[in-house]
Design a protein around this motif. Structure first.
Motif, PDB file in Angstrom:
ATOM      1  N   UNK A 213       0.832  -1.212   0.000  1.00  0.00           N
ATOM      2  CA  UNK A 213       0.000   0.000   0.000  1.00  0.00           C
ATOM      3  C   UNK A 213       0.864   1.258   0.000  1.00  0.00           C
ATOM      4  N   UNK A 214       1.941   1.251   0.811  1.00  0.00           N
ATOM      5  CA  UNK A 214       2.839   2.413   0.883  1.00  0.00           C
ATOM      6  C   UNK A 214       3.495   2.711  -0.461  1.00  0.00           C
ATOM      7  N   UNK A 215       3.929   1.637  -1.140  1.00  0.00           N
ATOM      8  CA  UNK A 215       4.719   1.809  -2.357  1.00  0.00           C
ATOM      9  C   UNK A 215       3.868   1.831  -3.630  1.00  0.00           C
ATOM     10  N   UNK A 216       2.570   1.685  -3.468  1.00  0.00           N
ATOM     11  CA  UNK A 216       1.699   1.757  -4.651  1.00  0.00           C
ATOM     12  C   UNK A 216       0.667   2.872  -4.488  1.00  0.00           C
ATOM     13  N   UNK A 217      -0.388   2.628  -3.728  1.00  0.00           N
ATOM     14  CA  UNK A 217      -1.454   3.632  -3.590  1.00  0.00           C
ATOM     15  C   UNK A 217      -0.933   4.935  -3.009  1.00  0.00           C
ATOM     16  N   UNK A 218      -0.130   4.862  -1.928  1.00  0.00           N
ATOM     17  CA  UNK A 218       0.362   6.083  -1.279  1.00  0.00           C
ATOM     18  C   UNK A 218       1.420   6.771  -2.137  1.00  0.00           C
ATOM     19  N   UNK A 219       2.412   6.026  -2.569  1.00  0.00           N
ATOM     20  CA  UNK A 219       3.465   6.592  -3.421  1.00  0.00           C
ATOM     21  C   UNK A 219       2.858   7.205  -4.679  1.00  0.00           C
ATOM     22  N   UNK A 220       1.820   6.582  -5.191  1.00  0.00           N
ATOM     23  CA  UNK A 220       1.201   7.033  -6.431  1.00  0.00           C
ATOM     24  C   UNK A 220       0.475   8.355  -6.329  1.00  0.00           C
ATOM     25  N   UNK A 221       0.278   8.887  -5.103  1.00  0.00           N
ATOM     26  CA  UNK A 221      -0.350  10.212  -4.984  1.00  0.00           C
ATOM     27  C   UNK A 221       0.587  11.315  -5.458  1.00  0.00           C
ATOM     28  N   UNK A 222       1.884  11.011  -5.536  1.00  0.00           N
ATOM     29  CA  UNK A 222       2.835  11.991  -6.061  1.00  0.00           C
ATOM     30  C   UNK A 222       2.766  11.990  -7.588  1.00  0.00           C
ATOM     31  N   UNK A 223       3.258  13.029  -8.175  1.00  0.00           N
ATOM     32  CA  UNK A 223       3.245  13.171  -9.634  1.00  0.00           C
ATOM     33  C   UNK A 223       4.432  12.411 -10.211  1.00  0.00           C
ATOM     34  N   UNK A 224       4.191  11.128 -10.549  1.00  0.00           N
ATOM     35  CA  UNK A 224       5.244  10.268 -11.105  1.00  0.00           C
ATOM     36  C   UNK A 224       6.497  10.273 -10.224  1.00  0.00           C
ATOM     37  N   UNK A 225       6.304  10.268  -8.896  1.00  0.00           N
ATOM     38  CA  UNK A 225       7.429  10.220  -7.974  1.00  0.00           C
ATOM     39  C   UNK A 225       8.049  11.552  -7.638  1.00  0.00           C
ATOM     40  N   UNK A 226       7.484  12.645  -8.143  1.00  0.00           N
ATOM     41  CA  UNK A 226       8.032  13.963  -7.824  1.00  0.00           C
ATOM     42  C   UNK A 226       7.586  14.363  -6.419  1.00  0.00           C
ATOM     43  N   UNK A 227       8.531  14.517  -5.540  1.00  0.00           N
ATOM     44  CA  UNK A 227       8.220  14.877  -4.167  1.00  0.00           C
ATOM     45  C   UNK A 227       9.069  14.090  -3.186  1.00  0.00           C
ATOM     46  N   UNK A 228       8.893  14.388  -1.929  1.00  0.00           N
ATOM     47  CA  UNK A 228       9.671  13.743  -0.866  1.00  0.00           C
ATOM     48  C   UNK A 228       8.848  12.597  -0.264  1.00  0.00           C
ATOM     49  N   UNK A 229       9.511  11.463  -0.058  1.00  0.00           N
ATOM     50  CA  UNK A 229       8.876  10.277   0.522  1.00  0.00           C
ATOM     51  C   UNK A 229       9.748   9.824   1.689  1.00  0.00           C
ATOM     52  N   UNK A 230       9.256  10.041   2.912  1.00  0.00           N
ATOM     53  CA  UNK A 230      10.085   9.843   4.111  1.00  0.00           C
ATOM     54  C   UNK A 230       9.355   8.934   5.093  1.00  0.00           C
ATOM     55  N   UNK A 231      10.054   7.957   5.604  1.00  0.00           N
ATOM     56  CA  UNK A 231       9.509   7.068   6.635  1.00  0.00           C
ATOM     57  C   UNK A 231      10.377   7.168   7.879  1.00  0.00           C
ATOM     58  N   UNK A 232       9.736   7.264   9.040  1.00  0.00           N
ATOM     59  CA  UNK A 232      10.475   7.358  10.290  1.00  0.00           C
ATOM     60  C   UNK A 232       9.839   6.435  11.323  1.00  0.00           C
ATOM     61  N   UNK A 233      10.681   5.795  12.112  1.00  0.00           N
ATOM     62  CA  UNK A 233      10.196   4.891  13.157  1.00  0.00           C
ATOM     63  C   UNK A 233      11.350   4.103  13.735  1.00  0.00           C
ATOM     64  N   UNK A 234      11.033   3.166  14.625  1.00  0.00           N
ATOM     65  CA  UNK A 234      12.066   2.249  15.101  1.00  0.00           C
ATOM     66  C   UNK A 234      11.663   0.828  14.730  1.00  0.00           C
ATOM     67  N   UNK A 235      12.662  -0.036  14.610  1.00  0.00           N
ATOM     68  CA  UNK A 235      12.443  -1.409  14.126  1.00  0.00           C
ATOM     69  C   UNK A 235      11.966  -2.275  15.285  1.00  0.00           C
ATOM     70  N   UNK A 236      10.676  -2.610  15.279  1.00  0.00           N
ATOM     71  CA  UNK A 236      10.111  -3.348  16.412  1.00  0.00           C
ATOM     72  C   UNK A 236       9.802  -4.798  16.077  1.00  0.00           C
ATOM     73  N   UNK A 237      10.103  -5.225  14.855  1.00  0.00           N
ATOM     74  CA  UNK A 237       9.848  -6.614  14.484  1.00  0.00           C
ATOM     75  C   UNK A 237      10.836  -7.088  13.444  1.00  0.00           C
ATOM     76  N   UNK A 238      11.035  -8.414  13.396  1.00  0.00           N
ATOM     77  CA  UNK A 238      11.935  -8.987  12.394  1.00  0.00           C
ATOM     78  C   UNK A 238      11.458  -8.657  10.985  1.00  0.00           C
TER      79      UNK A 238
END
Length: 503
Positions: A213-238
């Motif tokens: 979903x992140x890399x298709x529907x959400x990423x696709x809201x940008x104009x052909x990838x134009x824009x900033x795509x940033x994820x932040x968090x800590x690794x809580x699972x394998x």
């Protein structure tokens, strides 16, 4: 009714937040040129200055190097692709989801943001949006200097705009992001903030679905990838969304643990080493690794809690043989290995009794002292002291000699010169002994640090883990020597020489 009451309380809390921001930022709001022009020029170039100037209500501690580096990367790359894997308590949301977008908008020639802020639920995303809107609403200094103010909408509805034409939207994971535009301008800044949760990371199928979903529907809201795509968090699972996206090609990926490779706080301006060590002790190693070291570990993967047994020990003279085995390290820092010494006796039936256990991130002097504590415990019962031969170096031998000279008795350390196979395989090979109840810990010593460290390291032991395993390694060394270098009447064990032990 419950939802209405909750929303009313949230709005009251938001208004109180706005009041605090206004009180903290109104002092300099009336200062005019040339001081104002200098302030703006410096803040636009220097993120640390920007934070100190406009967020005195938040910047109680100095901005750290990793926070400044993240801000500069995002500002200077209008097609930024980034995963900021930061430990809890390192102001991830404050910087990535609020201050950095506002820094971008402070630049003299900036494009208005159409920003989507995503979290594990829409309520969580709305809370992040509330903090951002409170700044546009009440940060008097920022509004005066950059003339960007609140426009239409309210965070509680999941959307608001600002006077420069920017728009900010809150989405929960999986919600449809399609069709988002502002004045014909598509999304140009996506922030995914703490999208993983403890339940989801246990379900690989859900992790994969959310990643898609992140890399298709959400990423696709940008104009052909134009824009900033940033994820932040800590690794809580394998398996996690953060981990999946961090592995994608072209992503800028930084990892910030609460302790760096030298065992010092990464955000030294905020945390002391003593504070971190105390917290580590309070919450336990497994939780510490998961929440603060980006190293999720599954407890009981190989050594299960139910197989770690405490029981009564025999009189010392009734043991077939007794060994003290030491696995040393050389640096007393919070990330370097533990020093560990295990005192183990083997019964006539072939069971292994762990009589004493010592394990700590400490100095050679303390480790040497353990051996004299063992000597006092053992009395005149025969015992052999072993240490891996590779570690018997001058600095350790000198310390043994020095302490021995002071107390008048030298500890006769013997080098374990076997060619050791893979450490994981060696330690894992003890698991059947635990399962059959053939390894028993001294019940009189339960709660002592050495036994607690040994138990914790056994429970957290698994393939590829970065968790310390020095105490289990020392235990394996003692068991190997006892099972391979004496004759046991029970033929289940390897036959060796009788206990004149000339090795």
């Amino acid at each position: 009714m419950a939802n209405a009451a909750r929303r009313k309380q949230q709005e009251a809390e938001w208004l109180e937040l706005c009041s605090r921001i206004q009180a903290a930022t109104s002092t300099l709001a009336g200062v005019t040129s040339p001081d104002r022009d200098k302030r703006i020029a410096k803040a636009r170039k220097d993120y640390d200055c920007f934070v100190k100037t406009y967020y005195p209500h938040l910047a109680a501690k100095p901005t750290s190097k990793f926070q400044k580096e993240a801000a500069n990367y995002v500002l200077k790359n209008d097609r930024a692709r980034a995963v900021f894997e930061w430990a809890r308590g390192h102001a991830k949301s404050t910087h990535i989801s609020m201050m950095i977008p506002m820094w971008i908008l402070s630049q003299e020639s900036h494009t208005p943001l159409t920003m989507v802020l995503v979290s594990k639920s829409q309520d969580a995303a709305k809370q992040l949006l509330a903090d951002l809107q409170a700044e546009f609403e009440s940060n008097e200094l920022y509004k005066t200097d950059y003339d960007i103010r609140r426009g239409d909408g309210i965070w509680s509805d999941g959307r608001f705009s600002t006077s420069d034409g920017s728009m900010f939207i809150a989405l929960g994971r999986g919600q449809s992001p399609r069709g988002i535009k502002k004045s014909g301008r598509r999304v140009n800044y996506i922030v995914i903030d703490d999208i993983d949760d403890d339940e989801m990371v246990l379900n690989p199928a859900r992790v994969e679905k959310t990643t898609d979903w992140c890399l298709s529907a959400l990423y696709g809201t940008m104009d052909a990838g134009r824009g900033r795509f940033v994820l932040v968090g800590n690794r809580i699972g394998k398996k996690s969304v953060l981990g999946n996206i961090a592995e994608r090609p072209g992503f800028h990926h930084t990892v910030v643990n609460i302790l760096d490779k030298q065992g010092n706080p990464s955000w030294k301006e905020n945390f002391t080493k003593k504070e971190v060590e105390q917290m580590r002790l309070e919450i336990g190693e497994r939780r510490f690794q998961k929440e603060y070291m980006n190293n999720p570990v599954n407890e009981g993967t190989i050594f299960e809690k139910k197989y770690i047994r405490y029981g009564k020990m025999l009189p010392l003279r009734q043991y077939r043989a007794i060994v003290a085995y030491t696995d040393p390290s050389f640096k007393a820092s919070s990330t370097n290995d533990y020093k560990a010494t295990m005192l183990v006796g083997i019964t006539k039936e072939g069971a292994y009794h762990v009589l004493r256990a010592f394990a700590d991130q400490t100095k050679v002097t303390v480790m040497v002292g353990w051996h004299y504590e063992i000597r006092s415990f053992i009395g005149d019962t025969p015992i052999k002291y072993y240490m891996e031969a590779n570690f018997i170096q001058d600095m350790i031998l000198d310390e043994f000699k020095r302490v021995g000279g002071e107390v008048g008795v030298q500890i006769p350390i013997i080098g374990d010169r076997r060619s050791k196979p893979d450490k994981f395989a060696r330690i894992e090979a003890m698991q059947p002994l635990f399962q059959r109840g053939e390894v028993v810990f001294n019940e009189d010593c339960k709660g002592e640090q050495g036994f607690e460290v040994l138990e914790e390291q056994l429970l957290l032991f698994e393939k590829g883990s970065k968790v310390h395993d020095d105490a289990p390694d020392a235990l394996e060394g003692a068991i190997w020597i006892l099972s391979n270098r004496i004759r046991i009447s029970d033929s289940r064990y390897v036959v060796g020489r009788r206990a004149n032990w000339k090795y």
